[in-house]
Design a protein around this motif. Structure first.
Motif, short mmCIF file in Angstrom:
data_model
loop_
_atom_site.label_atom_id
_atom_site.label_comp_id
_atom_site.label_asym_id
_atom_site.label_seq_id
_atom_site.Cartn_x
_atom_site.Cartn_y
_atom_site.Cartn_z
N ILE A 46 -2.72 -13.22 7.60
CA ILE A 46 -1.85 -12.07 7.78
C ILE A 46 -0.78 -12.48 8.78
N ASP A 47 0.47 -12.41 8.38
CA ASP A 47 1.57 -12.84 9.24
C ASP A 47 2.82 -12.05 8.91
N ASP A 48 3.83 -12.19 9.77
CA ASP A 48 5.15 -11.68 9.41
C ASP A 48 5.65 -12.43 8.18
N GLU A 49 6.51 -11.77 7.42
CA GLU A 49 6.95 -12.35 6.16
C GLU A 49 7.69 -13.67 6.34
N ASP A 50 8.38 -13.84 7.47
CA ASP A 50 9.16 -15.05 7.66
C ASP A 50 8.43 -16.14 8.45
N THR A 51 7.14 -15.94 8.73
CA THR A 51 6.37 -16.95 9.45
C THR A 51 6.17 -18.18 8.58
N LEU A 52 6.41 -19.35 9.16
CA LEU A 52 6.28 -20.61 8.42
C LEU A 52 5.09 -21.44 8.90
N ASP A 53 4.73 -21.32 10.17
CA ASP A 53 3.57 -22.07 10.69
C ASP A 53 2.39 -21.10 10.80
N ILE A 54 1.43 -21.27 9.91
CA ILE A 54 0.32 -20.32 9.77
C ILE A 54 -0.90 -20.88 10.50
N ASP A 55 -1.18 -20.30 11.67
CA ASP A 55 -2.24 -20.83 12.55
C ASP A 55 -3.63 -20.36 12.19
N ASP A 56 -3.77 -19.19 11.56
CA ASP A 56 -5.10 -18.61 11.44
C ASP A 56 -5.28 -17.89 10.11
N ALA A 57 -6.53 -17.78 9.72
CA ALA A 57 -6.91 -17.04 8.52
C ALA A 57 -8.24 -16.33 8.80
N LEU A 58 -8.55 -15.31 7.99
CA LEU A 58 -9.70 -14.45 8.24
C LEU A 58 -10.54 -14.31 6.98
N ALA A 59 -11.82 -14.03 7.19
CA ALA A 59 -12.71 -13.74 6.06
C ALA A 59 -13.86 -12.89 6.57
N ILE A 60 -14.60 -12.29 5.64
CA ILE A 60 -15.77 -11.52 5.99
C ILE A 60 -16.93 -12.00 5.12
N GLU A 61 -18.12 -12.05 5.70
CA GLU A 61 -19.32 -12.52 4.99
C GLU A 61 -20.36 -11.41 4.97
N GLU A 62 -20.81 -11.05 3.78
CA GLU A 62 -21.87 -10.05 3.65
C GLU A 62 -23.22 -10.70 3.90
N LEU A 63 -24.00 -10.13 4.82
CA LEU A 63 -25.29 -10.71 5.19
C LEU A 63 -26.47 -9.89 4.71
N GLY A 64 -26.23 -8.74 4.11
CA GLY A 64 -27.32 -7.87 3.68
C GLY A 64 -27.66 -6.86 4.75
N ASP A 65 -28.29 -5.77 4.37
CA ASP A 65 -28.68 -4.69 5.27
C ASP A 65 -27.47 -4.12 6.02
N GLY A 66 -26.30 -4.21 5.39
CA GLY A 66 -25.10 -3.65 6.00
C GLY A 66 -24.47 -4.50 7.09
N GLU A 67 -25.06 -5.65 7.39
CA GLU A 67 -24.51 -6.50 8.44
C GLU A 67 -23.49 -7.47 7.84
N ARG A 68 -22.46 -7.74 8.62
CA ARG A 68 -21.40 -8.62 8.15
C ARG A 68 -20.98 -9.55 9.27
N ALA A 69 -20.57 -10.76 8.89
CA ALA A 69 -20.04 -11.73 9.84
C ALA A 69 -18.53 -11.80 9.68
#
Length: 432
Positions: A46-69
């Protein structure tokens, strides 16, 4: 612009070395075989539209029983640029990328910063990956740090991400789920005294000879990204404390803030925020951990922008030495390194402020008006009747000559008495 580390660009020799690294980026490098393969994970930036150097990315992991990483992936420029190499030394000399109204002057050559360093959509990218688990209150329950390969599924603008958070479509639930988790973390910090001073911010951008005002509004997506980055920095700082690892820890002394009743009497937003900010001390960077008052954290490091900030790259190298059996810099050596990059970082901040001031002057030249609605924030030099006012329509704060006895929140009309961007002159008069 005065002589600075960015003034003459990159030498032909450094650009040639960068081109060689770009062309050979897919070839095996030491340590590649130890990376965990996360290319099958659904992650996004997730970045500004004109960002060219992308430092980071995100994700979510389902672990069961409603817990997530929560997964936070951070670019790994150290894979291609060894410590002490000419490109590394040039990045150290700059200390950070420099952001100006006309564009960015990067810490690394653009071919690298915008190319193999960045976490680009659909590309196999080298990263540092943090797997973070929160408890029910929002405290950090577990953190795992490892080098990885990732393949970002897509790139979102902040507007795109805000829409996905708001709508939470079943086919793309990750942004909304991450937002919920990180709001839990945000509330956890708030209970520990963290300050949240978000407000619309105006910044001047240059389009050719034209100065354009860009107002950035607070949003759910911006809060999500900010909280994820702060969480990552807190997790790495906690790891460093646990293992007595010297890192560039950032701290801030406690402050005596105005009372709740005093703040409640002030207009919310810029006026109230100005009353809080004037009480805060400057942040400090040192090699031992200490509390950060306004973040509500016992320890914190900046760690998620290694393409743009040399200190974040230093964090990665300290982590690599600790996790992979190398020799990390000791406290005296790290302190000396941080001292070496302190001056260029400060110089970059100064140049950015001067550049913004110049283009504000150009903007006022190009957008004349009899007067502007403003509110008084605080006195800068009361003996000279110089105060700080906020221009509500433009979302910028400027110094101006103000009526004696002005109190925070006083409504004013601001007039431009004189503006000359070539002579660095902007004289403003505020009247009730």
């Amino acid at each position: 612009m005065q002589c600075s580390p960015w003034q003459h660009g990159f030498s032909a020799e450094l650009l040639l070395q960068a081109e060689d690294l770009v062309s050979s980026a897919d070839q095996p490098r030491p340590g590649d075989e130890q990376r965990i393969d996360l290319c099958g994970q659904h992650c996004f930036s997730i970045d500004d539209e004109d960002t060219l150097d992308i430092d980071d990315a995100l994700a979510i992991e389902e672990l069961g029983d409603g817990e997530r990483a929560i997964w936070v992936h951070i670019a790994d420029p150290g894979r291609l640029v060894p410590e002490g190499s000419p490109l590394d030394l040039e990045a150290r000399r700059r200390g950070s990328s420099l952001y100006l109204a006309q564009g960015a002057l990067p810490m690394f050559p653009p071919g690298l910063a915008h190319g193999p360093f960045s976490l680009r959509m659909g590309q196999r990218c080298a990263a540092w990956s943090l797997r973070l688990l929160l408890d029910e209150e929002g405290g950090l329950k577990d953190c795992q740090v490892q080098r990885s390969w990732i393949r970002p599924s897509y790139r979102l603008s902040y507007g795109d991400a805000d829409e996905l958070i708001d709508l939470a479509p079943p086919e793309e639930p990750a942004p909304a789920l991450l937002h919920g988790l990180l709001e839990r973390r945000r509330r956890w910090r708030e209970r520990r005294g963290a300050l949240f001073l978000e407000q619309p911010e105006g910044r001047i951008r240059c389009r050719g000879e034209r100065a354009e005002l860009q107002v950035v509004e607070p949003s759910a997506a911006r809060a999500l990204v900010a909280e994820a980055m702060i969480l990552s920095g807190a997790a790495i700082a906690e790891l460093g404390c646990r293992h007595h690892l010297p890192l560039p820890y950032r701290s801030q002394l406690p402050a005596a803030l105005p009372s709740a009743s005093e703040l409640a009497a002030l207009d919310p937003g810029p006026v109230r925020h100005a009353a809080i900010k004037r009480c805060l001390s400057r942040g400090h960077v040192g090699v031992t951990a200490a509390a950060h008052f306004s973040l509500g954290l016992a320890a914190y490091v900046q760690a998620t922008s290694p393409i743009r900030r040399y200190g974040d790259l230093v964090v990665q190298r300290q982590l690599a030495a600790h996790l992979e059996g190398g020799t990390a810099l000791g406290a005296p050596a790290l302190a000396a390194l941080l001292e070496a990059i302190e001056n260029p970082v400060r110089e970059g901040i100064r140049l950015s402020r001067e550049d913004q001031r110049h283009w504000q002057q150009v903007w006022f030249e190009q957008n004349p008006r009899p007067s502007w609605a403003a509110r008084f924030l605080r006195w800068l030099r009361p003996q000279d009747q110089l105060g700080l006012v906020t221009l509500e329509e433009l979302c910028i704060d400027v110094p101006a000559h103000c009526p004696g006895g002005s109190e925070p929140g006083l409504a004013l009309r601001l007039k431009v008495l004189e503006v000359d961007s070539l002579r660095d002159i902007l004289r403003l008069q505020a009247g009730a």
